[in-house]
Design an enzyme around this catalytic site. Sequence first.
Site, PDB file in Angstrom:
ATOM      1  N   LYS A 158       0.825  -1.215   0.000  1.00 12.43           N
ATOM      2  CA  LYS A 158       0.000   0.000   0.000  1.00 12.43           C
ATOM      3  C   LYS A 158       0.855   1.259   0.000  1.00 12.43           C
ATOM      4  O   LYS A 158       0.340   2.376   0.000  1.00 12.43           O
ATOM      5  CB  LYS A 158      -0.926   0.010   1.233  1.00 12.43           C
ATOM      6  N   SER A 159       2.195   1.098   0.024  1.00 12.79           N
ATOM      7  CA  SER A 159       3.064   2.269   0.103  1.00 12.79           C
ATOM      8  C   SER A 159       2.893   3.230  -1.075  1.00 12.79           C
ATOM      9  O   SER A 159       2.862   4.445  -0.862  1.00 12.79           O
ATOM     10  CB  SER A 159       4.523   1.835   0.246  1.00 12.79           C
TER      11      SER A 159
ATOM     12  N   LYS B  11      14.572  -6.019   5.327  1.00  7.81           N
ATOM     13  CA  LYS B  11      14.867  -4.964   6.314  1.00  7.81           C
ATOM     14  C   LYS B  11      16.209  -5.160   7.012  1.00  7.81           C
ATOM     15  O   LYS B  11      16.884  -4.189   7.337  1.00  7.81           O
ATOM     16  CB  LYS B  11      13.746  -4.884   7.358  1.00  7.81           C
TER      17      LYS B  11
ATOM     18  N   ASP C  63       9.118   2.159  11.850  1.00  4.25           N
ATOM     19  CA  ASP C  63       7.986   1.281  12.201  1.00  4.25           C
ATOM     20  C   ASP C  63       7.485   1.518  13.630  1.00  4.25           C
ATOM     21  O   ASP C  63       6.286   1.682  13.866  1.00  4.25           O
ATOM     22  CB  ASP C  63       8.388  -0.187  12.037  1.00  4.25           C
TER      23      ASP C  63
ATOM     24  N   GLY D 139       9.941 -11.662  16.747  1.00  3.66           N
ATOM     25  CA  GLY D 139      10.663 -11.591  15.480  1.00  3.66           C
ATOM     26  C   GLY D 139      11.035 -10.144  15.173  1.00  3.66           C
ATOM     27  O   GLY D 139      11.067  -9.284  16.054  1.00  3.66           O
TER      28      GLY D 139
ATOM     29  N   ASN E   4       6.302 -15.015  23.557  1.00  6.67           N
ATOM     30  CA  ASN E   4       6.523 -15.629  22.245  1.00  6.67           C
ATOM     31  C   ASN E   4       6.343 -17.139  22.323  1.00  6.67           C
ATOM     32  O   ASN E   4       6.561 -17.756  23.369  1.00  6.67           O
ATOM     33  CB  ASN E   4       7.932 -15.301  21.727  1.00  6.67           C
ATOM     34  N   ARG E   5       5.914 -17.698  21.185  1.00  3.90           N
ATOM     35  CA  ARG E   5       5.729 -19.150  21.078  1.00  3.90           C
ATOM     36  C   ARG E   5       7.042 -19.851  21.420  1.00  3.90           C
ATOM     37  O   ARG E   5       7.068 -20.798  22.190  1.00  3.90           O
ATOM     38  CB  ARG E   5       5.294 -19.439  19.635  1.00  3.90           C
TER      39      ARG E   5
END
Length: 274
Positions: free
Chosen positions: A16-17, A66, A102, A129, A151-152
């Site tokens: 969508k950027s 990233k 972010d 993550g 976390n899992r």
Amino acid sequence: MPDRYAVMGHPIAHSKSPFIHRRFAAETGEPVAYEAIHVEPGDFRTAVERFRAAGGCGLNVTIPFKEEAYALAGRRSERADRAGSVNTLWFEGTEVCGDNTDGFGLVRDLTRNLAIDIEARSVLLLGAGGAARGVVGPLLDGLPQRLVIANRTMSRAVDLARHFANQGPVSAVALGALAAEPFDMVVNATAASLAGDLPPLPPGTLRTGGVAYDTAYAAQPTPFVRWGEAQGAAVATDGLGMLVEQAAEAFRIWRRMEPRTRSVIDALRAHLAS
Ligand code: ATR
């Protein structure tokens, strides 16, 4: 000729950027052209150099590049170093510069668009993550009473909490060992929503009237947003506002101009629904 910007990722078709940045350009009157560029894994560095050689001014970087963008940037912001990843690149002389907007985007959406205060609140962050790591620092800057990372895979939560231990009251727990304990806010930074899944959460994890924030977004409410609503959250929302706010911060870095975001968030929501 407008100045060229782009987002690089794999996949990239649904990004969508371009929608967001073209609206920012129209609203501010800045001479900006923005495109989406699909890059094969392994080709990121070459693609950036090619874009730059063709006169490109700046890039947004998304999954899975990233961390590579972080390694590529010769000059990095403190925010990028904290996040360990870069989502915004630009060029100064011979230098490639990198930032990460972010976490800023999340906190800006929470505090400005949704009028939610983080200070003195208990916050549960799901996931350990890259997406989770990007928001830990900015959340801690909001001075929560505590930030628990669940976390899992427990060891990843422990590593992440340890990494930020000197920056605020942060601790780790295995997702499966979460006790029914009412947090003021639960932020989902797992990849579960992308697969249409919900992380396993015991009843009572979110206090009635609390906040459930999914960093993922979708045309329909995500399973996590539905979960928040079922818990009686005062605010249960996906991360569409975060997406627009991180883009606005990138635009500000590139153009030294802050675009308005409210109308773009509304337009993007309508666009997704159609
Ligand atoms: P990203 O960069 O998007 O964060 P990642 O580094 O692969 O991607 O991390 C994905 C995160 O979502 C991890 O925290 C992962 O948990 P594990 O570390 O145990 O793998 C979490 N995750 C993915 N699917 C999940 C699910 N169905 N339920 C709970 N957590 C999930």
